[in-house]
Design an enzyme around this catalytic site. Structure first.
Site, short mmCIF file in Angstrom:
data_model
loop_
_atom_site.label_atom_id
_atom_site.label_comp_id
_atom_site.label_asym_id
_atom_site.label_seq_id
_atom_site.Cartn_x
_atom_site.Cartn_y
_atom_site.Cartn_z
N GLY A 28 0.82 -1.20 0.00
CA GLY A 28 0.00 0.00 0.00
C GLY A 28 0.85 1.26 0.00
O GLY A 28 2.06 1.21 0.22
N ASN A 29 0.21 2.40 -0.24
CA ASN A 29 0.93 3.67 -0.26
C ASN A 29 -0.06 4.82 -0.14
O ASN A 29 -1.25 4.65 -0.42
CB ASN A 29 1.79 3.82 -1.52
CG ASN A 29 1.20 3.10 -2.72
OD1 ASN A 29 0.24 3.57 -3.33
ND2 ASN A 29 1.75 1.94 -3.04
N SER A 45 9.14 3.61 -0.86
CA SER A 45 8.97 2.23 -1.31
C SER A 45 9.59 1.24 -0.33
O SER A 45 10.74 1.41 0.09
CB SER A 45 9.62 2.06 -2.69
OG SER A 45 9.54 0.72 -3.13
N GLY A 46 8.81 0.21 0.04
CA GLY A 46 9.34 -0.91 0.80
C GLY A 46 9.81 -0.62 2.20
O GLY A 46 10.62 -1.38 2.75
N SER A 74 7.39 5.53 -3.48
CA SER A 74 6.55 4.36 -3.72
C SER A 74 6.59 3.96 -5.20
O SER A 74 6.61 4.81 -6.08
CB SER A 74 5.11 4.66 -3.32
OG SER A 74 4.23 3.69 -3.82
N HIS A 97 -4.19 -2.73 0.35
CA HIS A 97 -4.34 -4.13 -0.01
C HIS A 97 -5.26 -4.78 1.02
O HIS A 97 -5.02 -5.91 1.46
CB HIS A 97 -2.99 -4.85 -0.03
CG HIS A 97 -2.11 -4.44 -1.16
ND1 HIS A 97 -0.90 -5.04 -1.40
CD2 HIS A 97 -2.24 -3.49 -2.12
CE1 HIS A 97 -0.32 -4.49 -2.46
NE2 HIS A 97 -1.13 -3.54 -2.91
N HIS A 158 -5.19 -7.10 -7.19
CA HIS A 158 -4.22 -6.20 -6.58
C HIS A 158 -4.73 -5.52 -5.31
O HIS A 158 -4.22 -5.79 -4.23
CB HIS A 158 -3.81 -5.14 -7.63
CG HIS A 158 -2.68 -4.27 -7.22
ND1 HIS A 158 -1.82 -3.69 -8.13
CD2 HIS A 158 -2.26 -3.84 -6.00
CE1 HIS A 158 -0.92 -2.96 -7.49
NE2 HIS A 158 -1.17 -3.04 -6.19
#
Length: 223
Positions: A28-29, A45-46, A74, A97, A158
């Site tokens: 998610g973001n 990101s991550g 992201s 998600h 997704h």
């Protein structure tokens, strides 16, 4: 530090998104767009949300130029910018998600009006965009094209994407739609859901326009 308030808000809501089960791990973001500055603040990101600090938030323009931040933005930054370009009223985008929305997305089933809470999305149905590889321009294009006039879209196999006029509103919408998706899934598990009619949803959508507390200027006008 550019957009400090927005960075702090994204850090806070990233933790809430994780704690509320709307996204697992680093999935998610979230982002906030400030049109006056022409800049978007977006989660990295991550990076685990519990470990994310305001300094980890990336500030960039809608043309992908990073203005400030040492972290990689992201992987879905292009999808976020696509929503800001498509919807002038958008000031925040939340991508989750969450389990039940993602279940429906994996089934290729739109989120239907099994409960009037779906009206928060500005539509009687949340459609499903065709599957596209994550982090690609193709996904961004499919998401925006499928979203249409509403404020939410399911991404095939997704997750969920919503946009709103503020991050608190976008987050609340994501939670409302996860609630509605769980109702739909549970109803589907035991029978055929009773979908509200177009007329019933038209009434709900109209009522949602005045739902909640009035703005200060509106309150003054009622005296």
């Amino acid at each position: 530090m550019n957009l400090l308030r927005e960075r702090e808000q994204l850090t806070e809501y990233g933790k809430r998104m994780s704690r509320d089960g709307l996204s697992v791990g680093t999935s998610g973001n979230l982002s906030i767009y400030v049109p006056e500055a022409g800049l978007m603040a977006i989660t990295p990101s991550g990076l685990d949300y519990e470990a994310t600090t305001p300094a980890d938030i990336v500030v960039m323009d809608l043309d992908a130029h990073v203005v400030e931040g040492e972290r990689k933005p992201s992987s879905e930054w292009a999808m976020h910018t696509a929503f800001y370009r498509q919807y002038p009223a958008a000031r925040a985008v939340v991508h989750t998600h969450s389990i039940y929305c993602t279940v429906l997305a994996c089934l290729g089933k739109p989120l239907e009006a099994v409960h009037y809470a779906i009206a928060a999305a500005g539509a009687a149905r949340v459609p499903v965009a065709p599957y596209r590889l994550f982090g690609t321009p193709e996904l961004a294009e499919a998401a925006v094209e499928t979203c249409g006039e509403g404020k939410a879209v399911l991404l095939g196999n997704h997750g969920l994407v919503v946009w709103e006029s503020s991050l608190p509103k976008a987050f609340a919408l994501a939670r409302d739609l996860e609630f509605t998706a769980e109702l739909q899934w549970r109803a589907m598990a035991v029978g055929t859901p009773d979908i509200l009619t177009d007329g019933q949803m038209a009434e709900a959508l109209e009522r949602f326009k005045t739902y909640g507390q009035p703005k200060k200027q509106d309150a003054k006008n009622t005296n």
